[in-house]
Structures are given as structure tokens and as C-alpha cells.
Design a protein around this motif. Sequence first.
Motif, PDB file in Angstrom:
ATOM      1  N   ALA A  45       0.964  -1.170   0.133  1.00  7.73           N
ATOM      2  CA  ALA A  45       0.085   0.009   0.022  1.00  7.73           C
ATOM      3  C   ALA A  45       0.681   1.246  -0.017  1.00  7.73           C
ATOM      4  O   ALA A  45       1.982   1.277   0.758  1.00  7.73           O
ATOM      5  CB  ALA A  45      -1.110  -0.054   1.041  1.00  7.73           C
ATOM      6  N   GLY A  46       0.503   2.132  -0.634  1.00 14.72           N
ATOM      7  CA  GLY A  46       1.099   3.765  -0.671  1.00 14.72           C
ATOM      8  C   GLY A  46       0.853   4.013  -2.171  1.00 14.72           C
ATOM      9  O   GLY A  46      -0.080   4.015  -2.808  1.00 14.72           O
ATOM     10  N   ALA A  47       1.624   5.080  -2.511  1.00 14.02           N
ATOM     11  CA  ALA A  47       1.380   6.027  -3.837  1.00 14.02           C
ATOM     12  C   ALA A  47       1.637   5.018  -4.957  1.00 14.02           C
ATOM     13  O   ALA A  47       2.684   4.747  -4.904  1.00 14.02           O
ATOM     14  CB  ALA A  47       2.132   7.225  -3.747  1.00 14.02           C
ATOM     15  N   LEU A  48       0.656   4.807  -5.803  1.00 13.99           N
ATOM     16  CA  LEU A  48       0.882   3.984  -7.148  1.00 13.99           C
ATOM     17  C   LEU A  48       1.883   4.942  -7.988  1.00 13.99           C
ATOM     18  O   LEU A  48       2.651   4.745  -8.660  1.00 13.99           O
ATOM     19  CB  LEU A  48      -0.431   3.816  -7.704  1.00 13.99           C
ATOM     20  CG  LEU A  48      -0.275   3.116  -8.958  1.00 13.99           C
ATOM     21  CD1 LEU A  48       0.289   1.663  -9.031  1.00 13.99           C
ATOM     22  CD2 LEU A  48      -1.403   3.183  -9.853  1.00 13.99           C
ATOM     23  N   ALA A  49       1.493   6.372  -8.009  1.00 16.30           N
ATOM     24  CA  ALA A  49       2.017   7.226  -8.668  1.00 16.30           C
ATOM     25  C   ALA A  49       1.713   8.688  -8.147  1.00 16.30           C
ATOM     26  O   ALA A  49       0.624   8.718  -7.079  1.00 16.30           O
ATOM     27  CB  ALA A  49       1.627   7.285 -10.157  1.00 16.30           C
ATOM     28  N   THR A  50       2.285   9.916  -8.513  1.00 19.09           N
ATOM     29  CA  THR A  50       2.133  11.157  -8.023  1.00 19.09           C
ATOM     30  C   THR A  50       1.718  11.920  -9.278  1.00 19.09           C
ATOM     31  O   THR A  50       2.568  12.319  -9.980  1.00 19.09           O
ATOM     32  CB  THR A  50       3.403  11.611  -7.136  1.00 19.09           C
ATOM     33  OG1 THR A  50       3.515  10.555  -6.216  1.00 19.09           O
ATOM     34  CG2 THR A  50       2.879  12.959  -6.642  1.00 19.09           C
ATOM     35  N   VAL A  51       0.670  12.806  -9.135  1.00 14.88           N
ATOM     36  CA  VAL A  51       0.278  13.887  -9.826  1.00 14.88           C
ATOM     37  C   VAL A  51       1.066  14.931  -9.504  1.00 14.88           C
ATOM     38  O   VAL A  51       0.782  15.555  -8.322  1.00 14.88           O
ATOM     39  CB  VAL A  51      -1.152  14.139  -9.958  1.00 14.88           C
ATOM     40  CG1 VAL A  51      -1.716  15.311 -10.929  1.00 14.88           C
ATOM     41  CG2 VAL A  51      -2.017  12.844 -10.236  1.00 14.88           C
TER      42      VAL A  51
END
Length: 470
Positions: free
Chosen positions: A281-287
Motif C-alpha cells: 500500500a502507498g502511492a501508485l503514482a504522484t500527480v
Amino acid sequence: MRRRELLQYLGASPVLALGGLAHASATRTLTAGSAALPVAGEAALPVWAYDAQLPGPVMRFKRGEWVDVDLHNRLPEATTVHWHGIRLPNAMDGVPHLTQPPVASGERFHYRFRLPDAGTYWYHPHLGTAEQLERGLAGALVVDDDSPPPVDDDLVWLLDDWRLDAQGRIAEDFYRFHDVAHAGRLGQRITVNGRVDTELPLRVGQRVRLRLINAANARIFALQPEAGVDAWLIGRDGMPTPAALVWDAPLLLGPGMRADVVIDARQAGRFAIQQLGGREAGALATVVVSGSGQAAARAAPEPSGFEPPPAPDLASAAVHTLRLGGGARSRDGWPEDSEADRQARQQRRQAGAKEADPAWTINGVAHTGDHHAHHAPAFGVTQGQSVRLIFENPTAWWHPLHLHGHHMRVLARNGTPLADATAWRDTVLLSPGDRVEVAFVADNPGRWLIHCHVLEHHAGGMGTTFEVAG
């Protein structure tokens, strides 16, 4: 649409003329072979790849165009290509021994078919799939809408996970029985288009369309954007949603499933798209939004108009039940496995076959091995007959069930009608204990697979076929 409704929601023959559309396309070669590429945070990971790219090249077409692809197999073993989600002629479906012979190492096979539907699709092997896809063989196929919602960019994100060993190589424990009988093969590195720590750079006021494809063997992604960007769901499994749905709840993507989302960048900052649940779990990607000020809220995007598949006639539909069985934590529905069966399987393995031990059944039958034509169809119908399928999952595990050659409407889950039973899918995700009803028109003649797209589950027996008599 409210959060509760979104959570509930998330639960024309292709060989006929397409309204006069006809677009030519040149033949292209698609080469499957070995490569060493920067993948999953490794500088040069030995993989199998299409055209020495990972993911494979994005193939982009217009609705009504022809896919004209010459597969060249430079792998050390046979392969095929399955064009996942596309309503195509049976001979082009890429299922070994059922729709085509395997393409031996060094040989070629020509795929040619017309594209009846706009949407997000993908291609991958259907021979030794649990290994070949895990080694990297996957790519996107995009059929552009006739009148797409206006966006500043239209991007494909192919999601995957990778199980690496202590030396940083792909762990070669394919078909491990623990994976087969439990949740499938899960990797410790999650990637977007083969990369970790993905960033999506935008400027304030921009709008982008993301085409999300779950190419993992077994991982179910549960995705949700952080507050700070506006986001909508506009399509599932290639087909547009009836209306744009605000994306403010976990979006579940089982293996093989796709989702089209639109994101608006309204203010500067960094906003994660979160993968929820599990050890990864966590950031898959960051915008990453640059600029100043705050853009005004935009109206929700309008999903594209489309020509839907033929609607099933529920009153006259043939009704069939597919009951899943087996798996760890249960002996109910486990396949019989005699000493003679084990010896025959061992002989096939010694001859080079890649085959899992049986752990799963549909209606009491384990569909193992890649000789799919050896298994009798679970049911047969005449072309044009409406079919109502009832999937029963008394097992302890999740199963994304994929229907080949057709799209289906998901009518009800556990007796509760869906918020919109006019939406279309080619893959439906069942949680433990689920009973899901779907319906479709069997308008595409041939013998077709239905199987769990947790690839280790299918390898362990969770599949069947049905026949449409033309």
C-alpha cells in the motif's frame, strides 16, 4: 453519483459490417523475444518483451480499422497473442489448440481482424500465460473514440507487479502450488509502465485522460486519488460508463480489467494516486501540478457515444450456472487427482509442458493445461441466443472472471440489482461468497474461454469453454 452508488457500480457482432466504417491499416511486425531492460527499479532486468519494449508498443487505431499484425516468435518456447476484450473472430482469439495452433519458436502467425468498439484493450500471451506475462509480455491496444471527451493528453498506464529474487531477477518459481491454491503470484515491486515512483506532470487547469490496465498476474488494485484533484471514471473494460462518475471511492481493478479516468489539475501541489491495502500500500503514482492560482471547477466529462453490443433478452435467455470450487481453506469443489493423472502430468512436464497441479474447478471440472480443446464445453448455444450466467463463488478467494469474444452486462450481485445494469464488461470481479448474474448475446460463433484472470488460478483449473454454433 454518490459514493455508495459508485461502490455498487464498480462491482453488433464483430464479424459484421460496422456501419460503413472502413479504414486501411498497414501490416506491422510484432516480435516477442528476450531483452534486458530497465524495469521495476533494476538497471537491466532480463525479461521477455514485445519489440524489445516494456510494456510492449501501444497500438492505436480508430474504430472500424483493421488490426494487421504479423507475430514473430523469437522466444525459446511457443506462444500466442490474445487480444483481451476485443470482440473478434474466433480464429484470431489467440487461445492455443482451441482457436489456433501454438506459434513455435522461430515461427510466425498472422493476426487480422476488424475493431468494432472504441476503448482500452490490451494484448498478451495465452500459452504458458502465468510465466510469459510475468516475464513482461504485455502491451496496450487503444481504439480511439469517434468523438472523445476533450483532454490535454491521453495516456496509457499499464499496471503490474514483479516478484524478484535476492539477486534482483524475476523469481522463477512459476506455478508454485502455494500461489496456485491461494491468491496467485504477488510481486513486491509495483510499477506503472515498468517504472517505480511514477510522476504525472501537469499544469494548473489541465485535464488528462488515463487508461488504466491491470496486467498483473494476480494483484487486485484498489486505487483512489488524494483530495486536491478532481477525478472521474468514464469507462470500464473498453466500454464507456453511462455517465461520468466522481472518483472518490476505491476503484477496484482485478487482473485483466481496465478503467478510463479523467483528472483535472485545479491547484499546484503533489497529489498521490493511492494503492490501498496490502503490504505494498502507498502511492501508485504522484500527480505533480505546477503553476499558480486555482482553476475553476470544470463540468464533468461526457463519456463517448458508442454503438453497444446487442442487448440480451432476459425473458428468453438460456440460463447456466458456473460454480467455482477448490482453493486453500476449503476441500469443497477440489478436483480429483488420481495417481494416473499425476503420472501423466509428470510425463508432460518432462516433455517440456508447463502445467500447474490442479487446485480449482468450475462445476466440478478442472480445466488445466494449454490443450483447451480437450475440455468439453460447459454449455452450448446457437448464434444470437441470449445467455444468462450465474457465477457462484463459495471459495475463500477473489476471482476476476473473463469472458472471451463477447461483452456482458452485470445484472446483480448477491440478489441486489446493480445501480446501472446497462453497463458492459468483459471481466467481472467476484469476492468470496459472491453470487453474480450476468447476461450477453452469444452472437460470435466458435468455442470461447471463460476463466479466472488470476493466472495461477486458471493454470490450476479455474476455466471452462462454451460453444456458439453458427
